[in-house]
Design a protein around this motif. Sequence first.
Motif, PDB file in Angstrom:
ATOM      1  N   VAL A   1      -5.328 -10.531  -3.922  1.00  0.00           N
ATOM      2  CA  VAL A   1      -5.255 -10.512  -5.423  1.00  0.00           C
ATOM      3  C   VAL A   1      -4.396 -11.196  -6.201  1.00  0.00           C
ATOM      4  O   VAL A   1      -2.603 -10.903  -5.486  1.00  0.00           O
ATOM      5  CB  VAL A   1      -5.387  -9.085  -4.924  1.00  0.00           C
ATOM      6  CG1 VAL A   1      -5.040  -8.296  -6.660  1.00  0.00           C
ATOM      7  CG2 VAL A   1      -6.231  -8.219  -4.552  1.00  0.00           C
TER       8      VAL A   1
ATOM      9  N   ARG B   1      11.854   4.251  -6.981  1.00  0.00           N
ATOM     10  CA  ARG B   1      10.088   3.621  -7.128  1.00  0.00           C
ATOM     11  C   ARG B   1       9.465   4.139  -8.416  1.00  0.00           C
ATOM     12  O   ARG B   1       9.541   3.379  -9.298  1.00  0.00           O
ATOM     13  CB  ARG B   1       9.911   3.947  -6.030  1.00  0.00           C
ATOM     14  CG  ARG B   1       7.949   2.817  -5.943  1.00  0.00           C
ATOM     15  CD  ARG B   1       8.452   2.379  -4.166  1.00  0.00           C
ATOM     16  NE  ARG B   1       6.997   1.903  -4.047  1.00  0.00           N
ATOM     17  CZ  ARG B   1       6.480   0.235  -4.088  1.00  0.00           C
ATOM     18  NH1 ARG B   1       7.714  -0.801  -4.638  1.00  0.00           N
ATOM     19  NH2 ARG B   1       5.459  -0.344  -4.257  1.00  0.00           N
TER      20      ARG B   1
ATOM     21  N   ILE C   1      -3.454   2.384  -0.797  1.00  0.00           N
ATOM     22  CA  ILE C   1      -2.044   3.143  -0.034  1.00  0.00           C
ATOM     23  C   ILE C   1      -1.514   1.642   0.709  1.00  0.00           C
ATOM     24  O   ILE C   1      -2.150   1.381   1.541  1.00  0.00           O
ATOM     25  CB  ILE C   1      -2.250   4.234   0.202  1.00  0.00           C
ATOM     26  CG1 ILE C   1      -2.740   5.009  -0.229  1.00  0.00           C
ATOM     27  CG2 ILE C   1      -1.103   4.423   1.233  1.00  0.00           C
ATOM     28  CD1 ILE C   1      -3.374   6.585  -0.001  1.00  0.00           C
ATOM     29  N   GLY C   2      -0.903   0.840   0.646  1.00  0.00           N
ATOM     30  CA  GLY C   2      -0.071   0.572   1.789  1.00  0.00           C
ATOM     31  C   GLY C   2       0.174  -1.163   1.595  1.00  0.00           C
ATOM     32  O   GLY C   2      -1.156  -1.540   0.592  1.00  0.00           O
TER      33      GLY C   2
ATOM     34  N   ARG D   1       0.629   5.367  10.208  1.00  0.00           N
ATOM     35  CA  ARG D   1       1.174   5.797   8.721  1.00  0.00           C
ATOM     36  C   ARG D   1       0.220   5.649   8.117  1.00  0.00           C
ATOM     37  O   ARG D   1       0.178   6.450   7.071  1.00  0.00           O
ATOM     38  CB  ARG D   1       2.800   5.297   8.139  1.00  0.00           C
ATOM     39  CG  ARG D   1       3.430   6.454   9.473  1.00  0.00           C
ATOM     40  CD  ARG D   1       5.038   5.787   9.416  1.00  0.00           C
ATOM     41  NE  ARG D   1       6.127   6.253   9.976  1.00  0.00           N
ATOM     42  CZ  ARG D   1       6.524   5.543  11.020  1.00  0.00           C
ATOM     43  NH1 ARG D   1       6.919   4.511  10.441  1.00  0.00           N
ATOM     44  NH2 ARG D   1       7.158   6.702  12.056  1.00  0.00           N
ATOM     45  N   LEU D   2      -0.184   4.571   8.286  1.00  0.00           N
ATOM     46  CA  LEU D   2      -1.346   3.938   7.137  1.00  0.00           C
ATOM     47  C   LEU D   2      -2.182   4.841   7.078  1.00  0.00           C
ATOM     48  O   LEU D   2      -2.995   5.480   5.934  1.00  0.00           O
ATOM     49  CB  LEU D   2      -1.443   2.718   6.523  1.00  0.00           C
ATOM     50  CG  LEU D   2      -0.163   1.703   6.473  1.00  0.00           C
ATOM     51  CD1 LEU D   2      -0.734   0.432   6.494  1.00  0.00           C
ATOM     52  CD2 LEU D   2       0.313   2.545   4.599  1.00  0.00           C
TER      53      LEU D   2
ATOM     54  N   PRO E   1       1.758   9.781  -7.602  1.00  0.00           N
ATOM     55  CA  PRO E   1       2.744  10.214  -6.197  1.00  0.00           C
ATOM     56  C   PRO E   1       3.281   8.896  -5.833  1.00  0.00           C
ATOM     57  O   PRO E   1       3.183   8.439  -5.780  1.00  0.00           O
ATOM     58  CB  PRO E   1       2.377  10.948  -5.214  1.00  0.00           C
ATOM     59  CG  PRO E   1       0.980  10.489  -5.142  1.00  0.00           C
ATOM     60  CD  PRO E   1       0.125   9.232  -7.138  1.00  0.00           C
TER      61      PRO E   1
HETATM   62  N1  LIG Z   1      -2.060  -7.593  -2.383  1.00  0.00           N
HETATM   63  C1  LIG Z   1      -3.383  -8.188  -2.029  1.00  0.00           C
HETATM   64  O1  LIG Z   1      -3.807  -9.402  -1.818  1.00  0.00           O
HETATM   65  C2  LIG Z   1      -4.174  -7.829  -1.358  1.00  0.00           C
HETATM   66  C3  LIG Z   1      -5.595  -8.287  -0.448  1.00  0.00           C
HETATM   67  C4  LIG Z   1      -6.501  -7.579  -0.162  1.00  0.00           C
HETATM   68  C5  LIG Z   1      -6.149  -5.880  -0.013  1.00  0.00           C
HETATM   69  N2  LIG Z   1      -5.225  -5.502  -0.741  1.00  0.00           N
HETATM   70  C6  LIG Z   1      -4.519  -3.655   0.223  1.00  0.00           C
HETATM   71  O2  LIG Z   1      -4.923  -3.210  -1.187  1.00  0.00           O
HETATM   72  C7  LIG Z   1      -3.705  -2.725  -0.909  1.00  0.00           C
HETATM   73  C8  LIG Z   1      -2.515  -2.082  -1.668  1.00  0.00           C
HETATM   74  O3  LIG Z   1      -1.497  -3.539  -1.519  1.00  0.00           O
HETATM   75  P1  LIG Z   1      -0.591  -3.925  -2.165  1.00  0.00           P
HETATM   76  O4  LIG Z   1      -0.737  -5.098  -1.969  1.00  0.00           O
HETATM   77  O5  LIG Z   1      -0.838  -3.345  -3.699  1.00  0.00           O
HETATM   78  O6  LIG Z   1       0.927  -3.291  -1.794  1.00  0.00           O
HETATM   79  P2  LIG Z   1       2.574  -2.417  -2.159  1.00  0.00           P
HETATM   80  O7  LIG Z   1       2.305  -3.398  -3.122  1.00  0.00           O
HETATM   81  O8  LIG Z   1       2.875  -2.732  -0.973  1.00  0.00           O
HETATM   82  O9  LIG Z   1       1.594  -0.988  -2.479  1.00  0.00           O
HETATM   83  C9  LIG Z   1       1.612  -0.238  -1.875  1.00  0.00           C
HETATM   84  C10 LIG Z   1       2.295   1.650  -1.883  1.00  0.00           C
HETATM   85  O10 LIG Z   1       1.266   1.851  -1.271  1.00  0.00           O
HETATM   86  C11 LIG Z   1       2.430   2.816  -1.332  1.00  0.00           C
HETATM   87  N3  LIG Z   1       2.909   3.251   0.828  1.00  0.00           N
HETATM   88  C12 LIG Z   1       2.536   4.486   1.460  1.00  0.00           C
HETATM   89  N4  LIG Z   1       2.096   4.890   2.673  1.00  0.00           N
HETATM   90  C13 LIG Z   1       3.149   3.401   2.558  1.00  0.00           C
HETATM   91  C14 LIG Z   1       3.537   3.099   3.844  1.00  0.00           C
HETATM   92  N5  LIG Z   1       3.120   3.438   4.781  1.00  0.00           N
HETATM   93  N6  LIG Z   1       4.026   1.683   3.601  1.00  0.00           N
HETATM   94  C15 LIG Z   1       3.964   1.080   2.414  1.00  0.00           C
HETATM   95  N7  LIG Z   1       3.344   1.176   1.424  1.00  0.00           N
HETATM   96  C16 LIG Z   1       2.853   2.372   1.554  1.00  0.00           C
HETATM   97  C17 LIG Z   1       3.654   2.559  -2.134  1.00  0.00           C
HETATM   98  O11 LIG Z   1       3.577   3.566  -2.340  1.00  0.00           O
HETATM   99  P3  LIG Z   1       5.393   4.653  -2.680  1.00  0.00           P
HETATM  100  O12 LIG Z   1       6.593   3.576  -2.096  1.00  0.00           O
HETATM  101  O13 LIG Z   1       5.891   4.631  -3.822  1.00  0.00           O
HETATM  102  O14 LIG Z   1       4.734   5.991  -1.928  1.00  0.00           O
HETATM  103  C18 LIG Z   1       3.308   1.601  -2.265  1.00  0.00           C
HETATM  104  O15 LIG Z   1       3.445   1.318  -3.231  1.00  0.00           O
HETATM  105  C19 LIG Z   1      -3.433  -2.604   0.603  1.00  0.00           C
HETATM  106  O16 LIG Z   1      -4.332  -1.496   1.082  1.00  0.00           O
HETATM  107  C20 LIG Z   1      -4.294  -3.693   0.668  1.00  0.00           C
HETATM  108  O17 LIG Z   1      -3.883  -4.047   2.023  1.00  0.00           O
HETATM  109  C21 LIG Z   1      -4.276  -6.363  -1.003  1.00  0.00           C
END
Ligand SMILES: NC(=O)c1ccc[n+]([C@@H]2O[C@H](COP(=O)([O-])OP(=O)(O)OC[C@H]3O[C@@H](n4cnc5c(N)ncnc54)[C@H](OP(=O)(O)O)[C@@H]3O)[C@@H](O)[C@H]2O)c1
Length: 359
Positions: free
Chosen positions: A193, A48, A98-99, A121-122, A42
């Motif tokens: 990551v 997107r 998510i987020g 929100r998250l 979703p």
């Molecule tokens: N990237 C890293 O290196 C890393 C490292 C450690 C942990 N994490 C964790 O992994 C998760 C995902 O990270 P990511 O880097 O993949 O993030 P991202 O690229 O920003 O993707 C997050 C996804 O969450 C969805 N989302 C739903 N509600 C949201 C909101 N209120 N604000 C922002 N996004 C929202 C969005 O999908 P839609 O807009 O399509 O609905 C978005 O595609 C997070 O919890 C983050 O803390 C990431």
Amino acid sequence: MPSGTYAPDLAGRHVVIPGGSGGVGEGAVRAYLTAGADVVVPTRSQERADEFRRLLGGAATGRLHLVVHDYTTFAGAEELAATMEDRLGSIDDVVAPIGGWWAGKRLWEISESDWQDAFVRLATTHMAVARAALPRMKADGAYSLIVGASASTPVLGSGLVSMEQAALLMMQQVLATELAGQKRVFALVLGPVRTRTADGSGADWITADQVGSVAVAASASTISGREVRLGNQAELVQALALLNDTEPRPVGPVVAVSTLDPKQGRRDDLLALLAELAPQIRAEAGCIRYSVHSPRGHDDGPLLVIQMFASAEAFTAHSSAIAAQVPRLSALLETPPAPPAVFGPVPSDGNAAKESLSA
Ligand SMILES: NC(=O)c1ccc[n+]([C@@H]2O[C@H](COP(=O)([O-])OP(=O)(O)OC[C@H]3O[C@@H](n4cnc5c(N)ncnc54)[C@H](OP(=O)(O)O)[C@@H]3O)[C@@H](O)[C@H]2O)c1
């Protein structure tokens, strides 16, 4: 470097990945598609959705269901889960990446809108998805919360992220306790990551695809829900070994021990329920012992339930069979039933008759 691309066959499974359009989520989407599952992603905007489909290219097979839907409220997540169940027949697994990241202020400098965006929100979205999906999932599915290591390490200027991630980590623990082994909830705790937007080459980072392979391995395993640390490549290897069960598996009977603390005035009701369940449990394949014990001299004390099953598989089957009774049991207990402690026999002096409970 480990490939981290172990892909068991999940054909016929239906997986929902809210946040799947993001950098980490993309790896989970690719891994479940490779494993043969139907994947529902979703996303809150059509742009997107289009951008993500383009990005996946040939990997976006007919088993990818990209739906524009706001899943961030209780009502929105409920509608998503109900529609998925109606159209596909089940929700088998959930991955929740998510987020993203938030930075730039110390805690006392944040505005109310920062608080709403980066925390409320998250956390609300995670809660909404969990409460809609979990009751619909079966015991063999896996719910994998994606959490950052910032959950347990404060990051300067990103305190809201740490606080929200810590809440998610606790959410996994609470759910695991409340589910009492009946369903499997994992927290995959990530370090940095490598994603399509963060290169990290040369560093010991794991990739988004590897996060996906761990989520898939969790779905395919029968291992109970737990925290899985994925801070670097070495932790990835350990996680996959655990989840893919490449470590030696103990054989032989298992003994499961649970202490049940009845609510004030409900001890007799608890004893009656345990007695009612006894014939059904004893008739299960692999049940060797089912016994209830009371402390001598304490008629109002907790009860000790000792069960013995012929194998870990037989005990897992028992846990699924008894799942429907957990709410009745919980209603009579001071605290929700914790997963039983499970033990296997340890050979001692070679006296088979005396060292095994089943002899
Ligand atoms: N990237 C890293 O290196 C890393 C490292 C450690 C942990 N994490 C964790 O992994 C998760 C995902 O990270 P990511 O880097 O993949 O993030 P991202 O690229 O920003 O993707 C997050 C996804 O969450 C969805 N989302 C739903 N509600 C949201 C909101 N209120 N604000 C922002 N996004 C929202 C969005 O999908 P839609 O807009 O399509 O609905 C978005 O595609 C997070 O919890 C983050 O803390 C990431």
